[in-house]
Scaffold this motif. Structure first.
Motif, mmCIF file in Angstrom:
data_model
loop_
_atom_site.group_PDB
_atom_site.id
_atom_site.type_symbol
_atom_site.label_atom_id
_atom_site.label_comp_id
_atom_site.label_asym_id
_atom_site.label_seq_id
_atom_site.Cartn_x
_atom_site.Cartn_y
_atom_site.Cartn_z
ATOM 1 N N LYS A 51 -10.511 -35.446 30.282
ATOM 2 C CA LYS A 51 -10.326 -35.071 31.339
ATOM 3 C C LYS A 51 -8.845 -34.757 31.912
ATOM 4 O O LYS A 51 -9.106 -34.290 33.210
ATOM 5 C CB LYS A 51 -10.817 -37.057 32.419
ATOM 6 N N GLN A 54 -8.245 -31.478 30.736
ATOM 7 C CA GLN A 54 -8.658 -30.484 31.987
ATOM 8 C C GLN A 54 -8.095 -30.473 33.642
ATOM 9 O O GLN A 54 -8.211 -29.215 33.505
ATOM 10 C CB GLN A 54 -10.271 -31.117 32.356
ATOM 11 N N ARG A 55 -7.976 -31.700 33.751
ATOM 12 C CA ARG A 55 -7.010 -32.015 35.218
ATOM 13 C C ARG A 55 -5.742 -30.466 35.400
ATOM 14 O O ARG A 55 -5.690 -30.424 36.218
ATOM 15 C CB ARG A 55 -6.404 -33.250 35.600
ATOM 16 N N THR A 59 -8.534 -25.450 28.840
ATOM 17 C CA THR A 59 -10.429 -25.026 29.244
ATOM 18 C C THR A 59 -10.525 -26.183 27.682
ATOM 19 O O THR A 59 -9.596 -26.889 26.914
ATOM 20 C CB THR A 59 -10.688 -23.746 28.821
ATOM 21 N N LEU A 60 -11.902 -26.576 27.703
ATOM 22 C CA LEU A 60 -12.428 -27.577 26.567
ATOM 23 C C LEU A 60 -11.946 -26.915 25.446
ATOM 24 O O LEU A 60 -12.209 -27.429 24.190
ATOM 25 C CB LEU A 60 -14.122 -27.488 26.827
#
Length: 130
Positions: A51, A54-55, A59-60
Motif C-alpha cells: 500500500k 502504491q501511495r 503500479t501493482l
C-alpha cells in the motif's frame, strides 16, 4: 491470522487480499481444518509495504516486480534504481502539471470565456495546436 484479522490490521478489505493473492503479491495462505485462510503475521508488513508503494506512485505491476526481485535475490532488489526511475517520472509529471496550472491561470487572467472566441484572439494564452 484469519483473513478478516489481517485485513483489519493492514487497513485493507478481504477482497484486496484475494486480489493480491491472484496477482501473486501475497502468497496463498494455509487453510485451517475448517477451510479458513490463515496468514502469517508477517503478511501485515507485506500488505503495508504494498500500500505504501502504491501511495508513492508504483503500479501493482511495479510492486510485483520489486517483490519478485526481493524474493529471488533477498538483497538489493533494485529498489534504489526503481525509486530513482519513479522519482524522475514524478518530477516530469510535476513539470507537466506546473505548465497546465500556469496556462489555466493565464486563461483565467485573460478572461477567456469561450474557447472558439479565445482561439481567434492574439492574447489567448491557451496552447492550441496548429
Amino acid at each position: 491470522m484469519r483473513s478478516g484479522q489481517l485485513a483489519d490490521a493492514a487497513g485493507v478489505n478481504q477482497q484486496t487480499l484475494r486480489y493480491y493473492e491472484r496477482r501473486g503479491l501475497l502468497d496463498p495462505p494455509q487453510r485451517s481444518p475448517g477451510g479458513h485462510r490463515l496468514y502469517p503475521t508477517e503478511a501485515v508488513t507485506l500488505l503495508r509495504v504494498i500500500k505504501t508503494a502504491q501511495r508513492l506512485g508504483f503500479t501493482l505491476n511495479e510492486v510485483a516486480d520489486l517483490l519478485d526481485a526481493f524474493r529471488r535475490r533477498r538483497s538489493g532488489a533494485g529498489l534504489q534504481a526503481r525509486a530513482s526511475d519513479k522519482l524522475t517520472e514524478v518530477e516530469q509529471k510535476l513539470a507537466d502539471l506546473t505548465v497546465i496550472r500556469d496556462t489555466l491561470r493565464a486563461a483565467i487572467s485573460a478572461g477567456c470565456d469561450d474557447l472558439i472566441a479565445c482561439a481567434g484572439t492574439s492574447c489567448c494564452p491557451l496552447p492550441f495546436a496548429e
